[in-house]
Design a protein around this motif. Structure first.
Motif, PDB file in Angstrom:
ATOM      1  N   GLY A 113      42.458 -40.674 -37.011  1.00 57.09           N
ATOM      2  CA  GLY A 113      42.825 -42.254 -37.146  1.00 57.09           C
ATOM      3  C   GLY A 113      44.636 -42.071 -37.896  1.00 57.09           C
ATOM      4  O   GLY A 113      45.053 -42.430 -37.857  1.00 57.09           O
ATOM      5  N   LYS A 114      45.123 -40.719 -38.469  1.00 57.57           N
ATOM      6  CA  LYS A 114      46.394 -40.796 -38.958  1.00 57.57           C
ATOM      7  C   LYS A 114      47.242 -39.809 -37.927  1.00 57.57           C
ATOM      8  O   LYS A 114      48.230 -39.597 -38.343  1.00 57.57           O
ATOM      9  N   ILE A 115      46.981 -38.911 -37.477  1.00 57.66           N
ATOM     10  CA  ILE A 115      48.027 -37.409 -37.239  1.00 57.66           C
ATOM     11  C   ILE A 115      48.279 -38.000 -35.039  1.00 57.66           C
ATOM     12  O   ILE A 115      47.150 -38.327 -35.177  1.00 57.66           O
ATOM     13  N   ASN A 116      48.988 -38.039 -35.227  1.00 54.41           N
ATOM     14  CA  ASN A 116      49.806 -38.076 -33.809  1.00 54.41           C
ATOM     15  C   ASN A 116      50.147 -36.904 -32.548  1.00 54.41           C
ATOM     16  O   ASN A 116      49.709 -37.171 -31.969  1.00 54.41           O
ATOM     17  N   ASP A 117      50.115 -35.652 -33.943  1.00 51.95           N
ATOM     18  CA  ASP A 117      50.920 -34.830 -32.878  1.00 51.95           C
ATOM     19  C   ASP A 117      49.579 -34.280 -32.090  1.00 51.95           C
ATOM     20  O   ASP A 117      48.548 -34.085 -32.333  1.00 51.95           O
ATOM     21  N   SER A 118      49.787 -34.301 -30.930  1.00 51.53           N
ATOM     22  CA  SER A 118      48.677 -34.213 -29.598  1.00 51.53           C
ATOM     23  C   SER A 118      48.558 -32.823 -29.131  1.00 51.53           C
ATOM     24  O   SER A 118      46.755 -32.790 -29.290  1.00 51.53           O
ATOM     25  N   LYS A 119      48.904 -31.416 -30.250  1.00 52.28           N
ATOM     26  CA  LYS A 119      48.344 -30.557 -30.298  1.00 52.28           C
ATOM     27  C   LYS A 119      47.548 -30.731 -31.008  1.00 52.28           C
ATOM     28  O   LYS A 119      46.073 -29.819 -30.509  1.00 52.28           O
ATOM     29  N   ILE A 120      47.377 -31.198 -32.245  1.00 52.86           N
ATOM     30  CA  ILE A 120      46.353 -31.011 -33.504  1.00 52.86           C
ATOM     31  C   ILE A 120      45.173 -31.575 -32.905  1.00 52.86           C
ATOM     32  O   ILE A 120      43.763 -31.563 -33.044  1.00 52.86           O
ATOM     33  N   ARG A 121      45.665 -33.036 -31.924  1.00 54.07           N
ATOM     34  CA  ARG A 121      44.717 -34.086 -32.029  1.00 54.07           C
ATOM     35  C   ARG A 121      44.049 -33.389 -31.152  1.00 54.07           C
ATOM     36  O   ARG A 121      41.861 -33.585 -30.481  1.00 54.07           O
ATOM     37  N   GLU A 122      44.525 -31.916 -29.960  1.00 56.72           N
ATOM     38  CA  GLU A 122      43.483 -31.738 -29.116  1.00 56.72           C
ATOM     39  C   GLU A 122      42.573 -30.741 -29.499  1.00 56.72           C
ATOM     40  O   GLU A 122      41.330 -30.646 -29.232  1.00 56.72           O
ATOM     41  N   TRP A 123      42.446 -30.147 -30.407  1.00 50.83           N
ATOM     42  CA  TRP A 123      42.175 -29.273 -31.583  1.00 50.83           C
ATOM     43  C   TRP A 123      40.673 -29.837 -32.377  1.00 50.83           C
ATOM     44  O   TRP A 123      39.550 -29.331 -32.251  1.00 50.83           O
ATOM     45  N   LEU A 124      40.793 -31.113 -32.813  1.00 51.38           N
ATOM     46  CA  LEU A 124      40.130 -31.631 -33.640  1.00 51.38           C
ATOM     47  C   LEU A 124      39.434 -32.594 -32.811  1.00 51.38           C
ATOM     48  O   LEU A 124      37.781 -33.050 -33.443  1.00 51.38           O
ATOM     49  N   VAL A 125      39.380 -32.866 -31.324  1.00 50.39           N
ATOM     50  CA  VAL A 125      39.087 -33.778 -30.494  1.00 50.39           C
ATOM     51  C   VAL A 125      37.759 -32.412 -30.692  1.00 50.39           C
ATOM     52  O   VAL A 125      36.461 -33.336 -29.983  1.00 50.39           O
ATOM     53  N   GLU A 126      38.004 -30.882 -30.364  1.00 54.69           N
ATOM     54  CA  GLU A 126      37.205 -30.350 -30.183  1.00 54.69           C
ATOM     55  C   GLU A 126      36.378 -30.064 -30.861  1.00 54.69           C
ATOM     56  O   GLU A 126      35.107 -29.971 -30.647  1.00 54.69           O
ATOM     57  N   ILE A 127      36.916 -30.085 -32.393  1.00 55.95           N
ATOM     58  CA  ILE A 127      35.767 -29.775 -33.583  1.00 55.95           C
ATOM     59  C   ILE A 127      34.896 -30.481 -33.340  1.00 55.95           C
ATOM     60  O   ILE A 127      33.408 -30.788 -33.519  1.00 55.95           O
ATOM     61  N   GLU A 128      35.318 -31.922 -33.480  1.00 54.76           N
ATOM     62  CA  GLU A 128      34.419 -33.443 -33.085  1.00 54.76           C
ATOM     63  C   GLU A 128      33.280 -33.580 -32.492  1.00 54.76           C
ATOM     64  O   GLU A 128      32.051 -33.331 -32.427  1.00 54.76           O
ATOM     65  N   ALA A 129      33.436 -32.496 -30.939  1.00 57.21           N
ATOM     66  CA  ALA A 129      32.648 -31.987 -29.925  1.00 57.21           C
ATOM     67  C   ALA A 129      31.565 -31.171 -30.142  1.00 57.21           C
ATOM     68  O   ALA A 129      30.262 -31.000 -29.854  1.00 57.21           O
ATOM     69  N   LEU A 130      31.395 -29.972 -31.515  1.00 56.06           N
ATOM     70  CA  LEU A 130      31.138 -29.299 -31.154  1.00 56.06           C
ATOM     71  C   LEU A 130      29.104 -29.637 -32.065  1.00 56.06           C
ATOM     72  O   LEU A 130      29.337 -30.892 -32.716  1.00 56.06           O
TER      73      LEU A 130
END
Ligand SMILES: [Zn+2]
Length: 434
Positions: A417-434
């Motif tokens: 909800g707070k970070i805009n960096d697309s690279k970081i977001r990519e990995w965070l989305v991956e984590i959410e899907a675990l």
């Protein structure tokens, strides 16, 4: 029996007589015989008087009057016969272990430590452990074993199996310490070479169950891969994923240390061997013999580290295999194409293989620190990536740090909800899907 109380001290008559020359022996035997007749020799167990017998056929020994005996003396003799096969180090090592455990008895009210033959004399057991241990009702048979190979492997195998079975029937869990001269490890080939007898000495402790759990998770995550084969171990046949541990004891003078080896026993056929999960490591006596629910016999932090490293090695091997297969496939595809394209593919696959290696080798992170970085939104893209791989492999260990996957995901959503960096977001989305 070879012992009596004489003038307030324990006298071992075999040891005593062996100090004298043959010429003097008869005189000394006569001296002690007369002392016994005058009631100077007392049974250490029932405190009745003993006589000294030194016939041609029987070894020199003490006996109760007129063939009577007592439970204590009988148990002593049974145990004494049982340990005749052991070498001199046996009793030294046994005494050190006994004293260490006995010391803990003082500070732990639910712990009882006693010599096996003393504790179970009344029950007239057929075999006695060197040391009996009762922790809050859970009973253990602690035994030291030396000369594992000397009497011929087959006989000692039977002896060990018989004792394991006997103690189990009596409700005791067996713990064996093996004299170190038997140790033959070759970690490079992930092999522990064993005597047949050592199969029966490998025991199952709390840490071994944790290893079982890890192997199960890895097998579920990567079906179709044989873990021992990934390490180049050449098994005799199908191996059960049943992790066990062997404890070797090293003694120098009256100092002893232990080393622990975790392994999966191979099928029981010659040459006897097992797959080594880790390189063995040493512990001093106060580390190894701490009694909690059971005797600790391990360095917990080291075990956690070893498991993490093992999982990384498995991942690395699998990725390497996959990359190799991809390389082969691509090599086939380009066989009919231009030379330049062939080179291009090979080099990019090499590059991605190198990347994969880096990813999996750095998966060992400080999870608590990473979670707080999530909270403070200070995670770098590389760290987000490491966090993903760590959680992918080690999510079951989160509880060791007081965390749950749900909780980590909560902070991941917060960060998204707070970070805009697309690279970081990519990995965070991956984590959410675990
Ligand atoms: Zn007696």
């Amino acid at each position: 029996m070879d012992v009596a109380l004489y003038e307030g001290e324990t006298l071992n008559i075999t040891a005593e007589i062996s100090r004298y020359s043959d010429a003097e022996k008869d005189r000394m035997i006569d001296k002690y015989r007369k002392a016994a007749e005058k009631k100077a020799m007392i049974c250490p167990f029932c405190h009745e008087e003993l006589r000294l017998r030194a016939g041609e056929i029987n070894e020199i020994h003490f006996a109760h009057l007129k063939g009577k005996s007592c439970q204590g003396a009988e148990a002593y003799d049974t145990y004494h016969n049982q340990t005749k096969r052991e070498n001199k180090k046996h009793s030294v090592i046994k005494e050190i272990i006994y004293n260490e455990l006995k010391g803990q008895e003082l500070i732990r009210p639910d712990l009882k430590v006693e010599y096996g033959y003393k504790e179970k004399a009344e029950e007239k057991w057929k075999h006695y452990p060197d040391i009996y241990l009762n922790k809050n009702g859970r009973e253990f048979a602690v035994s030291v074993i030396t000369n594992v190979h000397e009497i011929g492997d087959e006989k000692i195998v039977k002896t060990i199996n018989k004792r394991n079975k006997y103690f189990k029937e009596k409700g005791l869990e067996s713990i064996w310490f093996v004299e170190d001269r038997e140790l033959a490890d070759d970690f490079e080939h992930r092999v522990l070479h064993l005597w047949e007898a050592e199969y029966g000495l490998a025991i199952k402790t709390e840490e071994d169950y944790k290893w079982d759990k890890l192997l199960k998770e890895l097998s579920e995550e990567f079906p179709g891969y044989n873990i021992t084969r990934l390490f180049g171990y050449r098994a005799h046949g199908t191996m059960n994923q049943d992790v066990r541990s062997l404890y070797y004891v090293h003694s120098i003078g009256d100092e002893i240390t232990f080393s622990v080896y975790r392994l999966i026993l191979d099928q029981m056929q010659s040459p006897f061997r097992g797959f080594a999960l880790t390189e063995g490591y040493r512990m001093n006596i106060s580390q190894a013999l701490i009694v909690r629910d059971e005797i600790l016999l391990s360095d917990k932090e080291r075990e956690d580290r070893n498991r993490l490293e093992f999982a990384n090695q498995v991942l690395f091997q699998i990725e390497a295999l996959k990359a190799e297969a991809a390389l082969r496939r691509q090599a086939n595809e380009v066989r009919y194409e231009e030379q330049a394209r062939d080179k291009y593919f090979a080099s990019t696959v090499q590059e991605s293989l190198a990347e994969v290696a880096v990813t999996y080798m750095t998966v060992d992170i400080d999870i608590v620190e990473y979670v707080s970085k999530l909270k403070y939104l200070s995670l770098s893209p590389q760290e987000a990536e490491s966090l993903f791989y760590y959680l992918k492999v080690h999510r079951s260990e989160l509880e060791d740090y007081g965390l749950t996957l749900t909780e980590v995901k909560k902070w991941v959503r917060y960060a998204l909800g707070k970070i805009n960096d697309s690279k970081i977001r990519e990995w965070l989305v991956e984590i959410e899907a675990l």
